[in-house]
Design a protein around this motif. Structure first.
Motif, PDB file in Angstrom:
ATOM      1  N   SER A 197      37.186  58.105  49.124  1.00 48.49           N
ATOM      2  CA  SER A 197      37.430  58.572  47.667  1.00 48.49           C
ATOM      3  C   SER A 197      38.079  59.855  47.598  1.00 48.49           C
ATOM      4  CB  SER A 197      36.093  58.421  47.150  1.00 48.49           C
ATOM      5  OG  SER A 197      35.264  59.641  47.634  1.00 48.49           O
ATOM      6  N   ASN A 241      32.086  58.391  42.643  1.00 46.71           N
ATOM      7  CA  ASN A 241      31.885  57.137  42.623  1.00 46.71           C
ATOM      8  C   ASN A 241      30.820  56.243  43.345  1.00 46.71           C
ATOM      9  OD1 ASN A 241      34.713  57.362  42.036  1.00 46.71           O
ATOM     10  ND2 ASN A 241      35.444  56.495  43.860  1.00 46.71           N
ATOM     11  N   GLN A 257      39.953  55.355  43.857  1.00 43.14           N
ATOM     12  CA  GLN A 257      39.439  54.223  42.908  1.00 43.14           C
ATOM     13  C   GLN A 257      38.085  53.607  43.668  1.00 43.14           C
ATOM     14  OE1 GLN A 257      42.860  54.111  43.937  1.00 43.14           O
ATOM     15  NE2 GLN A 257      43.631  55.049  41.979  1.00 43.14           N
ATOM     16  N   ILE A 281      37.959  50.878  45.276  1.00 44.99           N
ATOM     17  CA  ILE A 281      37.801  49.504  45.196  1.00 44.99           C
ATOM     18  C   ILE A 281      38.079  48.829  46.636  1.00 44.99           C
ATOM     19  CG2 ILE A 281      39.156  47.545  44.319  1.00 44.99           C
ATOM     20  CD1 ILE A 281      37.276  49.213  42.201  1.00 44.99           C
ATOM     21  N   TYR A 284      34.233  43.085  39.962  1.00 44.86           N
ATOM     22  CA  TYR A 284      35.466  43.981  39.601  1.00 44.86           C
ATOM     23  C   TYR A 284      36.544  43.073  38.944  1.00 44.86           C
ATOM     24  CZ  TYR A 284      39.748  46.065  41.075  1.00 44.86           C
ATOM     25  OH  TYR A 284      41.074  46.717  40.924  1.00 44.86           O
ATOM     26  N   LYS A 316      42.098  44.116  36.514  1.00 45.24           N
ATOM     27  CA  LYS A 316      43.060  44.966  35.578  1.00 45.24           C
ATOM     28  C   LYS A 316      42.226  46.466  35.307  1.00 45.24           C
ATOM     29  CE  LYS A 316      43.711  41.310  32.869  1.00 45.24           C
ATOM     30  NZ  LYS A 316      43.948  40.480  31.802  1.00 45.24           N
ATOM     31  N   LYS A 317      41.084  46.698  35.739  1.00 46.76           N
ATOM     32  CA  LYS A 317      40.419  47.893  35.748  1.00 46.76           C
ATOM     33  C   LYS A 317      39.780  48.600  36.942  1.00 46.76           C
ATOM     34  CE  LYS A 317      37.676  46.400  31.894  1.00 46.76           C
ATOM     35  NZ  LYS A 317      36.588  46.556  31.389  1.00 46.76           N
ATOM     36  N   PRO A 318      40.305  49.339  37.698  1.00 48.04           N
ATOM     37  CA  PRO A 318      41.679  50.115  37.040  1.00 48.04           C
ATOM     38  C   PRO A 318      42.797  49.466  37.532  1.00 48.04           C
ATOM     39  CG  PRO A 318      40.581  51.192  39.317  1.00 48.04           C
ATOM     40  CD  PRO A 318      39.811  49.826  38.755  1.00 48.04           C
ATOM     41  N   ALA A 319      43.761  49.677  36.914  1.00 47.35           N
ATOM     42  CA  ALA A 319      44.992  48.800  36.945  1.00 47.35           C
ATOM     43  C   ALA A 319      45.838  49.165  38.368  1.00 47.35           C
ATOM     44  CB  ALA A 319      45.981  48.949  35.901  1.00 47.35           C
ATOM     45  N   GLN A 320      45.743  50.322  38.764  1.00 49.39           N
ATOM     46  CA  GLN A 320      46.307  50.709  39.754  1.00 49.39           C
ATOM     47  C   GLN A 320      45.488  51.240  41.022  1.00 49.39           C
ATOM     48  OE1 GLN A 320      48.905  54.017  38.728  1.00 49.39           O
ATOM     49  NE2 GLN A 320      50.678  52.733  38.694  1.00 49.39           N
ATOM     50  N   LEU A 321      45.823  50.701  42.117  1.00 46.18           N
ATOM     51  CA  LEU A 321      45.083  51.158  43.296  1.00 46.18           C
ATOM     52  C   LEU A 321      46.092  52.105  44.236  1.00 46.18           C
ATOM     53  CD1 LEU A 321      43.304  47.973  44.548  1.00 46.18           C
ATOM     54  CD2 LEU A 321      42.344  49.491  43.113  1.00 46.18           C
ATOM     55  N   THR A 322      45.662  53.379  44.493  1.00 46.31           N
ATOM     56  CA  THR A 322      46.508  54.356  45.003  1.00 46.31           C
ATOM     57  C   THR A 322      46.026  54.801  46.470  1.00 46.31           C
ATOM     58  OG1 THR A 322      45.420  56.205  43.990  1.00 46.31           O
ATOM     59  CG2 THR A 322      47.171  55.187  42.911  1.00 46.31           C
TER      60      THR A 322
END
Ligand code: NDP
Ligand code: MG
Length: 389
Positions: A180, A205, A247, A249, A291, A294-300
């Motif tokens: 994280s 998180n 994120q 995720i 999960y 669309k939330k969070p829309a981006q995984l980085t």
């Protein structure tokens, strides 16, 4: 729901902690699948008693012997047997009254009881990563000899384990361990020098015990997890790559020899890997939140900042060098985190303390179990001597 299998008998070592209490929530939600046989705590007698009265285990162990009388009296009218002290933890781990041990004690203290469980051929659901950091070669060897399955609970390792189901004949090219980044992601040394315990204890998180929360803030946790992954999945150091994924995720990924990558995803909630390990090989339904893609829309994903978070470099050095160095790293880190939590040393002092201890304790390439214990003691004494009175 009726079930034709008898309930799995669970021993929860460290039942009063973050992992332990969440495991009891999983058990409480699935009474037909799991029964509680053993509960243990170090000093939190009131919570241990409360848990014992609710789950009615066969055996209860309180580490702190001064609390024995109080716990004993609470169960005087029940069949529950009460023991106290460090040795009792090992003796109880060797008993034949349970099917799975959930190793959820924090730190080096988890090693000896977990080894006893493995030696008696039990399935171990392993949260206590320090067990593998300290003596991974011996632990894994004993697991093979005694046919004791080790099922990871740590979320990253559970993710990798889940990606490997059905892939027994296929080689791993590499794994991606996600991190994280902790509460100080993006911060630099000039900021970290003034960080205090209460700030470091606020993880963005995950809600976890104090020690692992500090380890997450320093990135030592990810270093310990690289060493944990090496032993669990039989990897070379250069097969283990860390990416910061704020994120939380994707819990980790496996890349196979054909370049295909499998990931395991979900909301960050330790109850999921705990439940998976206890119910394995079954997946059981639950009501945990899902999960929403669309939330969070981006995984980085980004590289960790090892110039700032040097604990990760120290752990990588221990991973590459092997021998007793990971054991020394772990012992020095436990002393450092303990001192930081008591406001005795600053955030960055933790790294100095660990580095000096790693340079001080003599290197052993292939330690025996006794030599691991000695290295742990020597590293603890030296690290403690560096903390000013
Ligand atoms: P906690 O500090 O919340 O709980 C630790 C548990 O171990 C408590 O039951 C505590 O008893 C007991 N304990 C503490 N010291 C000793 C000792 N010397 N001897 C015997 N028992 C002891 O820790 P966590 O639940 O956060 O973590 C447990 C393990 O799981 C750690 O190794 C951690 O790295 C790992 N882990 C945790 C995650 C999390 O989300 N929390 C995620 C992934 C891995 P008492 O309450 O009486 O002090
Ligand atoms: Mg983890």
């Amino acid at each position: 729901m009726s079930n034709s299998f008898p309930a799995k008998r669970i021993a929860i070592f460290g039942s009063t902690g973050s992992i332990g209490t969440q495991a009891l929530e999983v058990v409480a939600a699935n009474p037909e699948l799991f029964s509680v046989e053993i509960l243990t705590a170090q000093s939190n007698d009131s919570l241990l008693i409360q848990q014992g009265l609710k789950f009615n285990p066969n055996i209860i162990v309180i580490g702190d012997e001064r609390k024995y009388q109080k716990v004993k009296e609470a169960f005087s009218k029940m069949d529950t047997k009460v023991f106290a002290g460090e040795k009792a933890l090992e003796e109880v781990a060797a008993m034949n009254c349970y099917d799975i041990l959930l190793a959820a004690v924090v730190g080096f203290a988890g090693l000896k009881p977990t080894l006893k469980s493995i030696e008696s051929g039990k399935t171990v659901a392993l949260a206590n990563k320090e067990t593998l950091v300290v003596a991974g070669d011996i632990v894994m060897q004993k697991a093979v000899e005694n046919r004791a399955p080790i099922i990871p609970v740590d979320s990253e390792h559970s993710a990798i384990f889940q990606c490997l189901v059905g892939e027994t004949r296929n080689k791993i090219e590499k794994i991606y361990l996600t991190a994280s980044g902790g509460p100080f992601l993006g911060k630099k040394t000039n900021y970290l020098v003034n960080v205090k315990r209460d700030h470091a204890l606020q993880h963005p998180n995950w809600s976890m015990g104090a020690k692992i929360t500090i380890d997450s803030a320093t990135l030592m946790n990810k270093g310990l997890e690289m060493i944990e992954a090496k032993w669990l999945f039989n990897l070379k150091p250069d097969q283990i790559q860390v990416y910061v994924h704020p994120q939380s995720i994707i819990h980790s990924m496996v890349q196979f020899e054909d370049g295909s990558i499998k990931a395991q995803m979900g909301l960050p909630d330790m109850k999921l890997p705990i439940q998976y390990a206890l119910a394995f090989p079954q997946r059981i339904p639950n009501k945990f939140p899902r999960y929403d893609l669309k939330k969070p829309a981006q995984l980085t994903f980004e590289d960790p900042d090892t110039r700032t978070f040097r604990n990760l470099l120290l752990a990588q050095e221990a991973l590459n060098t092997g021998g007793n160095l990971p054991c020394v790293l772990n012992a020095a880190n436990e002393i450092a985190v303990f001192a930081f939590l008591r406001n005795r040393i600053g955030f960055l002092d933790m790294t100095d303390l660990i580095e000096k201890t790693m340079n001080h304790v003599h290197f052993i390439e292939k330690p025996t179990l006794e030599e691991y214990f000695d290295s742990d003691g020597e590293a603890r004494n030296f690290a403690a001597s560096l903390i000013k009175l």
